[in-house]
Design a protein around this motif. Sequence first.
Motif, PDB file in Angstrom:
ATOM      1  N   PRO A 114      50.203  34.822  33.001  1.00 26.13           N
ATOM      2  CA  PRO A 114      49.309  35.905  32.225  1.00 26.13           C
ATOM      3  C   PRO A 114      50.429  36.793  31.402  1.00 26.13           C
ATOM      4  CG  PRO A 114      49.707  36.354  34.442  1.00 26.13           C
ATOM      5  CD  PRO A 114      50.216  35.365  34.348  1.00 26.13           C
ATOM      6  N   VAL A 116      52.376  40.117  30.086  1.00 24.92           N
ATOM      7  CA  VAL A 116      52.896  41.228  30.833  1.00 24.92           C
ATOM      8  C   VAL A 116      53.064  42.407  29.862  1.00 24.92           C
ATOM      9  CG1 VAL A 116      53.870  40.197  32.645  1.00 24.92           C
ATOM     10  CG2 VAL A 116      55.065  40.358  30.709  1.00 24.92           C
ATOM     11  N   ASN A 134      46.246  39.618  33.719  1.00 23.23           N
ATOM     12  CA  ASN A 134      46.514  39.351  35.397  1.00 23.23           C
ATOM     13  C   ASN A 134      45.128  39.394  35.867  1.00 23.23           C
ATOM     14  OD1 ASN A 134      49.531  39.985  36.116  1.00 23.23           O
ATOM     15  ND2 ASN A 134      49.165  40.503  34.060  1.00 23.23           N
ATOM     16  N   GLU A 138      44.193  36.319  38.474  1.00 28.05           N
ATOM     17  CA  GLU A 138      43.670  36.528  39.764  1.00 28.05           C
ATOM     18  C   GLU A 138      42.458  35.389  40.330  1.00 28.05           C
ATOM     19  OE1 GLU A 138      43.702  40.519  41.206  1.00 28.05           O
ATOM     20  OE2 GLU A 138      45.507  40.940  40.429  1.00 28.05           O
ATOM     21  N   TYR A 154      52.386  31.275  40.315  1.00 27.23           N
ATOM     22  CA  TYR A 154      51.607  32.092  39.342  1.00 27.23           C
ATOM     23  C   TYR A 154      52.518  33.468  39.128  1.00 27.23           C
ATOM     24  CZ  TYR A 154      49.492  32.957  43.831  1.00 27.23           C
ATOM     25  OH  TYR A 154      49.241  33.309  45.117  1.00 27.23           O
ATOM     26  N   LEU A 156      52.004  37.064  39.002  1.00 25.60           N
ATOM     27  CA  LEU A 156      51.294  38.071  39.341  1.00 25.60           C
ATOM     28  C   LEU A 156      52.159  39.391  39.765  1.00 25.60           C
ATOM     29  CD1 LEU A 156      47.870  36.760  40.817  1.00 25.60           C
ATOM     30  CD2 LEU A 156      48.172  37.565  38.553  1.00 25.60           C
ATOM     31  N   TYR A 158      54.431  40.541  37.423  1.00 25.47           N
ATOM     32  CA  TYR A 158      55.016  41.166  36.071  1.00 25.47           C
ATOM     33  C   TYR A 158      56.492  40.790  35.770  1.00 25.47           C
ATOM     34  CZ  TYR A 158      50.736  43.850  35.174  1.00 25.47           C
ATOM     35  OH  TYR A 158      49.458  43.963  35.044  1.00 25.47           O
TER      36      TYR A 158
END
Length: 281
Positions: A114, A116, A134, A138, A154, A156, A158
């Motif tokens: 995702p 950031v 994000n 999730e 993944y 998650l 950042y």
Amino acid sequence: MKKEYHKLLILSIIGISALNFNVNLRENISNQGNIFISQDNTSDVIVDEIISDSIEIDSSSPNINNTTSQDSSSSQNSSSENSSNNVNNNSSNSSNSSSNEIKPTKKVKVYLNPSVQTKNLYVNNLGTEAEHMNDIVEYMVKELITVSYISLRYNLNYLSLSESIKDSNNYGSEIHLSLHSNAGGGQGSEIYTPIGKSHFGSYIYNEYTSKIGDFKKRGVKETSALYEIKNAKAENRALLELLFHDNVKEANFIVNNKKKIANILTQGIINYIEEFYLNIY
């Protein structure tokens, strides 16, 4: 002379009576024998029918061959053995058919990345691009980790763009999907793919745009200019711009439909893997 005649007459009568008795006795024995044989033949037929029924109803019975051997003639044995062989052949064919069913034999490595970009603000103070992307990932993780043939990684945490791409490459990702929302006064969605390798991107884009509603489709765009598309090594990689977060309608849609978006993308990945990696369809 008369006495001798009488003796001969008596002996003749006795002889004839004895002969008739013997004949009647033989006939009775013969008739009884016929009745016995008839009953035995009937018994054999009934046994044969029972055996045949037992083979059709319970082909797995281990006593079928033994019963046939004990209760039937040699010709019936041959018939029952053929029936038993047919049962075994059918069982073998069924087993072979079962073994030919497509079953996942490997786990496909998938990487979700995702945005950031915490400074990319949504219109009307609806949050940031990083925050909402994000959140969507999730939701996707919760669904994808339950799929037995997917090995998932993944970002998650950042990680920066260069760090996340390095993480994906070290992982040996086969599928790499990056999620962003767009800005600049436009409308609609678009997806970026490597030049000449748009198959995965096109598939995901079609899944996504066919289910999110009536938004402009900006299309599939092949490029070598984007850092992530250029440097990620996954064979199937794409960067999806969901919608424009500086457009009120589209920003609100993203914020209020994150779980729906996640479900659409998750199902798209699953369908793609099943069709092109596992050949289930």
